[in-house]
Design an enzyme around this catalytic site. Structure first.
Site, PDB file in Angstrom:
ATOM      1  N   PRO A 216      48.054  19.945  43.213  1.00  0.00           N
ATOM      2  CA  PRO A 216      47.321  18.818  42.626  1.00  0.00           C
ATOM      3  C   PRO A 216      47.572  18.713  41.121  1.00  0.00           C
ATOM      4  O   PRO A 216      46.948  19.407  40.325  1.00  0.00           O
ATOM      5  CB  PRO A 216      45.859  19.147  42.934  1.00  0.00           C
ATOM      6  CG  PRO A 216      45.827  20.637  43.035  1.00  0.00           C
ATOM      7  CD  PRO A 216      47.157  21.056  43.588  1.00  0.00           C
ATOM      8  N   ASP A 387      48.272  22.247  36.962  1.00  0.00           N
ATOM      9  CA  ASP A 387      47.814  22.548  38.318  1.00  0.00           C
ATOM     10  C   ASP A 387      46.286  22.642  38.276  1.00  0.00           C
ATOM     11  O   ASP A 387      45.726  23.581  37.718  1.00  0.00           O
ATOM     12  CB  ASP A 387      48.420  23.872  38.788  1.00  0.00           C
ATOM     13  CG  ASP A 387      48.009  24.243  40.211  1.00  0.00           C
ATOM     14  OD1 ASP A 387      47.115  23.588  40.775  1.00  0.00           O
ATOM     15  OD2 ASP A 387      48.589  25.210  40.746  1.00  0.00           O
ATOM     16  N   HIS A 388      45.633  21.663  38.888  1.00  0.00           N
ATOM     17  CA  HIS A 388      44.161  21.602  38.801  1.00  0.00           C
ATOM     18  C   HIS A 388      43.480  22.734  39.558  1.00  0.00           C
ATOM     19  O   HIS A 388      42.309  23.019  39.336  1.00  0.00           O
ATOM     20  CB  HIS A 388      43.660  20.252  39.327  1.00  0.00           C
ATOM     21  CG  HIS A 388      42.417  19.771  38.649  1.00  0.00           C
ATOM     22  ND1 HIS A 388      41.429  20.616  38.184  1.00  0.00           N
ATOM     23  CD2 HIS A 388      41.997  18.517  38.332  1.00  0.00           C
ATOM     24  CE1 HIS A 388      40.451  19.920  37.634  1.00  0.00           C
ATOM     25  NE2 HIS A 388      40.777  18.637  37.709  1.00  0.00           N
ATOM     26  N   ARG A 389      44.187  23.396  40.464  1.00  0.00           N
ATOM     27  CA  ARG A 389      43.589  24.535  41.162  1.00  0.00           C
ATOM     28  C   ARG A 389      43.337  25.697  40.208  1.00  0.00           C
ATOM     29  O   ARG A 389      42.362  26.437  40.348  1.00  0.00           O
ATOM     30  CB  ARG A 389      44.515  25.006  42.288  1.00  0.00           C
ATOM     31  CG  ARG A 389      44.800  23.993  43.369  1.00  0.00           C
ATOM     32  CD  ARG A 389      45.864  24.497  44.323  1.00  0.00           C
ATOM     33  NE  ARG A 389      47.105  24.847  43.616  1.00  0.00           N
ATOM     34  CZ  ARG A 389      48.160  25.417  44.191  1.00  0.00           C
ATOM     35  NH1 ARG A 389      48.122  25.695  45.499  1.00  0.00           N
ATOM     36  NH2 ARG A 389      49.239  25.701  43.493  1.00  0.00           N
ATOM     37  N   ALA A 390      44.246  25.854  39.241  1.00  0.00           N
ATOM     38  CA  ALA A 390      44.180  27.012  38.349  1.00  0.00           C
ATOM     39  C   ALA A 390      43.521  26.707  37.011  1.00  0.00           C
ATOM     40  O   ALA A 390      42.897  27.590  36.411  1.00  0.00           O
ATOM     41  CB  ALA A 390      45.593  27.554  38.105  1.00  0.00           C
TER      42      ALA A 390
END
Length: 415
Positions: A216, A387-390
């Site tokens: 994402p 990276d929106h997860r991290a």
């Protein structure tokens, strides 16, 4: 005891590689960590180290052979072992020797769609036995092209007459620069040329598609006043024995910004958020075969002069296909600079498993408002893909703000 050496997965997601050159001869002993062979992958020339000490008993894959990951490439012996152990292992494993396979990269010109050419692995024969079919390693083919050599004029000394790197280097040293004669081609309206995908191009396509469809992304941009940093560079280069580039200054600023916002120096894994104490940054390098991203390690510990030497060496070897395995793996961040082409602004695709990439535009004179007045200043547009997860949006914004502050005020570089 005797054992079989197998082709390692020298790069993530690699399924096969080429034995470019054995560095240990049959019958020679080796130590733990000693380079056994050079293996050519989609992106680099990689040295394969020995996992144990021993003796190389027999090659199962010759120089130039395409070998699947996990396939046998050699039989290794312990002291006192010999042909009896070799024969027993070959029978037990059902192993046959793999010879060098021919590599062809045809270019098809046509005015109608054609089926893509399919390379069929067949036993290698001498170049002179097959007319125009040329047995040459991918690396040798590229070296010949870069140096204006007609590969058909080079005498191969590899297995079954295959042209290997030493043959091309000998031809270059001997001044053989015969270039193949151009054949006039009448190109009808609407014609096209099919250029088969290289291994590197396939790898790039696979990795970027994976990144764009599974990670994402979000993007943050900032126009940055660059006059002070560019002036600093000009003054520094007046005194420095080796001139630094704008990219060197950007890398140094990126590393310092991670000291300001350490929670951004992370990558996402399936089980945890991995945070790094040092700063390892990939730099995007354009080559004839595609994009490659060598990693500059420990930038937070380097002086500007040391960083310049390290980046220059990596870029040179990246363009010559001489990077090692550990030099293209790891890192949490990438920098890609298209400013030298005049690109004003762009957004880059993440390089998994890294969590961010900084896209750098050109320095251009633009009107800006300073203290209520319109001034003309050099401005560089920076865009960071994340990276929106991290990394959350607020953390990314804090990091970008730290980067902008440092880049616009380069005096910290003198501290």
């Amino acid at each position: 005891m005797a054992s079989i050496m197998r082709m390692p997965e020298v790069l993530a997601n690699a399924t096969e590689a080429v034995i470019a050159k054995w560095l240990i001869k049959e019958g020679e002993s080796f130590t733990i960590g000693q380079a056994m062979a050079e293996v050519e992958t989609e992106k680099a020339l990689v040295e394969v180290p020995a996992e144990t000490a021993g003796i190389l008993g027999k090659y199962l894959a010759q120089n130039g052979a395409f070998v699947q990951v996990g396939a046998p490439i050699a039989i290794l012996l312990a002291a006192g072992e010999g042909q009896t152990e070799i024969d027993a292992l070959m029978v037990e494993a059902g192993v046959v020797t793999v010879a060098a396979a021919p590599v062809t990269t045809p270019v098809v010109e046509t005015s109608a769609p054609v089926a893509a050419p399919v390379a069929v692995a067949t036993p290698a024969s001498k170049n002179t036995d097959h007319g125009d079919r040329l047995f040459i390693s991918p690396l040798s083919r590229r070296l010949a092209k870069e140096n204006g050599l007609d590969a058909h004029s080079i005498q191969g000394t590899g297995p079954d007459g295959r042209i290997v790197r030493r043959d091309v280097e000998a031809a270059i040293a001997g001044g053989k620069t015969t270039v193949a004669k151009a054949v006039p081609v009448v190109i009808p309206a609407g014609s096209f040329t099919d250029i088969p995908h290289s291994g590197m191009r396939k790898a790039i396509a696979r990795r970027l598609t994976e990144s764009k469809t599974t990670v994402p992304h979000f993007y943050l941009s900032a126009p940055v006043l660059a006059d002070d940093m560019l002036n600093f560079r000009a003054k520094y280069n007046e005194w420095a024995p080796k001139k630094v580039s704008v990219t060197d200054l950007i890398l140094k600023t990126v590393a310092a910004s991670f000291a300001d916002v350490p929670q951004a120096n992370v990558i996402w894994t399936d089980t945890a958020l991995r945070q790094f104490s040092d700063v390892d940054i990939s730099i995007a390098v354009a080559t004839d075969n595609g994009l490659i991203t060598p990693v500059v390690r420990g930038i937070n510990h380097m002086s500007l002069a040391q960083l310049n030497i390290s980046t220059g060496d990596l870029i040179d070897r990246a363009r010559n296909g001489r990077l090692k395995q550990n030099e293209i793996e790891g890192g949490s961040f990438s920098v890609t600079n298209l400013g030298m082409y005049g690109t004003d602004e762009f957004s880059a695709i993440l390089n998994p498993p890294q969590s961010a990439i900084l896209a750098v535009g050109a320095a251009k004179q633009k009107p800006v408002v300073i203290d209520g007045e319109i001034k003309i200043r050099s401005v560089i547009n920076f865009t960071v893909s994340v990276d929106h997860r991290a990394i959350d949006g607020a953390v990314a914004a804090q990091w970008l703000a730290a980067f902008v502050k440092r880049f616009e005020n380069p005096f910290w570089l003198a501290i």
